[in-house]
Design a protein around this motif. Sequence first.
Motif, short mmCIF file in Angstrom:
data_model
loop_
_atom_site.label_atom_id
_atom_site.label_comp_id
_atom_site.label_asym_id
_atom_site.label_seq_id
_atom_site.Cartn_x
_atom_site.Cartn_y
_atom_site.Cartn_z
N GLU A 74 0.84 -1.20 0.00
CA GLU A 74 0.00 0.00 0.00
C GLU A 74 0.87 1.25 0.00
OE1 GLU A 74 -3.25 -0.14 2.70
OE2 GLU A 74 -4.00 1.86 2.12
N LEU A 75 0.43 2.25 -0.75
CA LEU A 75 1.16 3.50 -0.90
C LEU A 75 0.43 4.64 -0.20
CD1 LEU A 75 1.89 3.20 -4.73
CD2 LEU A 75 3.43 2.56 -2.86
N PHE A 76 1.18 5.50 0.46
CA PHE A 76 0.64 6.74 1.04
C PHE A 76 -0.58 6.48 1.94
CE2 PHE A 76 1.43 7.14 -3.64
CZ PHE A 76 2.77 7.42 -3.55
N ALA A 77 -0.47 5.46 2.77
CA ALA A 77 -1.63 4.97 3.52
C ALA A 77 -2.13 5.92 4.60
CB ALA A 77 -1.31 3.62 4.14
N ASN A 78 -1.26 6.74 5.15
CA ASN A 78 -1.62 7.48 6.37
C ASN A 78 -2.04 8.93 6.14
OD1 ASN A 78 -1.08 5.22 8.02
ND2 ASN A 78 1.12 5.68 7.93
N ILE A 79 -2.30 9.32 4.88
CA ILE A 79 -2.73 10.69 4.62
C ILE A 79 -4.19 10.86 5.02
CG2 ILE A 79 -2.94 12.51 2.88
CD1 ILE A 79 -0.94 11.01 1.19
N ARG A 80 -4.48 11.93 5.77
CA ARG A 80 -5.86 12.22 6.18
C ARG A 80 -6.21 13.67 5.87
NH1 ARG A 80 -7.64 9.37 11.90
NH2 ARG A 80 -7.67 7.22 11.13
N SER A 81 -7.51 13.93 5.75
CA SER A 81 -7.99 15.28 5.44
C SER A 81 -7.88 16.21 6.63
CB SER A 81 -9.45 15.23 4.99
OG SER A 81 -9.57 14.65 3.72
N GLY A 82 -7.63 17.48 6.32
CA GLY A 82 -7.75 18.53 7.32
C GLY A 82 -9.12 19.19 7.17
N ASP A 83 -9.31 20.29 7.84
CA ASP A 83 -10.58 21.03 7.74
C ASP A 83 -10.25 22.51 7.51
OD1 ASP A 83 -13.22 21.81 7.84
OD2 ASP A 83 -13.38 21.69 10.02
N PRO A 84 -9.70 22.83 6.33
CA PRO A 84 -9.21 24.19 6.08
C PRO A 84 -10.29 25.26 6.12
CG PRO A 84 -9.30 22.93 4.04
CD PRO A 84 -9.54 21.96 5.15
N LEU A 85 -11.54 24.87 5.90
CA LEU A 85 -12.64 25.84 5.86
C LEU A 85 -13.44 25.88 7.16
CD1 LEU A 85 -13.96 25.06 2.27
CD2 LEU A 85 -12.32 26.81 2.95
N ASN A 86 -13.05 25.03 8.12
CA ASN A 86 -13.82 24.93 9.36
C ASN A 86 -15.30 24.74 9.05
OD1 ASN A 86 -14.16 24.84 12.15
ND2 ASN A 86 -14.45 27.06 12.32
N ARG A 168 -16.27 16.68 -2.93
CA ARG A 168 -16.65 16.71 -1.52
C ARG A 168 -16.99 18.15 -1.12
NH1 ARG A 168 -12.90 13.50 2.54
NH2 ARG A 168 -13.62 11.88 1.12
N MET A 169 -18.27 18.40 -0.88
CA MET A 169 -18.74 19.77 -0.67
C MET A 169 -18.11 20.41 0.56
SD MET A 169 -22.59 19.38 0.81
CE MET A 169 -22.92 18.69 2.43
N MET A 170 -17.71 19.61 1.55
CA MET A 170 -17.13 20.16 2.77
C MET A 170 -15.77 20.79 2.55
SD MET A 170 -19.12 17.35 3.24
CE MET A 170 -18.39 15.85 3.83
N GLU A 171 -15.17 20.51 1.37
CA GLU A 171 -13.87 21.13 1.06
C GLU A 171 -13.98 22.15 -0.06
OE1 GLU A 171 -10.60 18.42 0.73
OE2 GLU A 171 -11.35 17.11 2.32
N ALA A 172 -15.18 22.34 -0.60
CA ALA A 172 -15.48 23.40 -1.56
C ALA A 172 -14.42 23.50 -2.66
CB ALA A 172 -15.65 24.73 -0.82
N ALA A 173 -13.82 24.68 -2.84
CA ALA A 173 -12.86 24.90 -3.93
C ALA A 173 -11.64 24.00 -3.82
CB ALA A 173 -12.43 26.36 -3.95
N PHE A 174 -11.26 23.62 -2.61
CA PHE A 174 -10.13 22.69 -2.45
C PHE A 174 -10.42 21.36 -3.14
CE2 PHE A 174 -9.47 25.62 1.08
CZ PHE A 174 -8.11 25.85 1.01
N SER A 175 -11.69 20.95 -3.09
CA SER A 175 -12.09 19.72 -3.77
C SER A 175 -12.07 19.90 -5.28
CB SER A 175 -13.49 19.30 -3.31
OG SER A 175 -13.93 18.18 -4.04
N LEU A 176 -12.64 21.00 -5.76
CA LEU A 176 -12.70 21.24 -7.20
C LEU A 176 -11.30 21.36 -7.82
CD1 LEU A 176 -15.68 23.77 -7.35
CD2 LEU A 176 -15.71 21.31 -7.78
#
Length: 280
Positions: A74-86, A168-176
Amino acid sequence: MAWFKREKKGIITSTEEKKETPDGMWNKCPSCKKPLHYAEQVENKYVCHYCGYHLRIGSKEYFEILFDNNKFTELFANIRSGDPLNFTDTKKYTERLEESYAKTGLNDAIRAATGTLGEQELVIACMDFNFIGGSMGSVVGEKIARSIDYSIEHKIPFLMISKSGGARMMEAAFSLMQMAKTSAKLALLSKAKIPYISLLTDPTTGGVTASYAMLGDINISEPGALIGFAGPRVIKETIKKDLPKGFQTSEFVLEHGFLDFIVDRRQMKAKLTSFLKMVK
């Protein structure tokens, strides 16, 4: 109080003696509604042996089906999302993420791995719909980008298995932004003349369809998969017309030239092996 119990031999069974059916041992085919035994599902690659319906599965099952002897790194297994927009809607995004971690055992809606398929080296990135609807957030884009970099560095073909409700709408422009990011990385993969196979599964919609899912050197799909940008209901309400029969199924998309071919999951490994040998 004896009149509340049956006294005939063989009738009374204590709670301790009852044996519950293990969870997941049986389920029902969503198409033909017939019962399916779990062991039979595994043996038949999670395809209903009555009607051929392809059950939704995740990265764990696809890796088992495709990688030789289910051996992979498995590659890059431990990457998780932040919450840049709160972000907060009905609940905080961070709470939604924690619930998804606990429920699925995944770190996000994608896993990437390298191994061999039919003795041919391959990098596979596979989406998991159970993690917030397989939505494309920053982690999904980053893992795809890093997987492509790995393919270029090691000169290994890249397979992307898409299964997503879109951005993912919770990340808005970061997702797009991941649409442009992954598309740019695929351009580098093409420039390096390394094959890219895109496998679209049920469902593949939204920004995923509008970016990396449709950019393969070959675009393939499983039978009956929902493929499109907006959903059929939204389109029907927008154009105020009835939609053609089978609209947005993989068969409809193939007929209109957006897929190269459709492959039954039970023949998927053999087809991919054949293609990888041709482009070796």
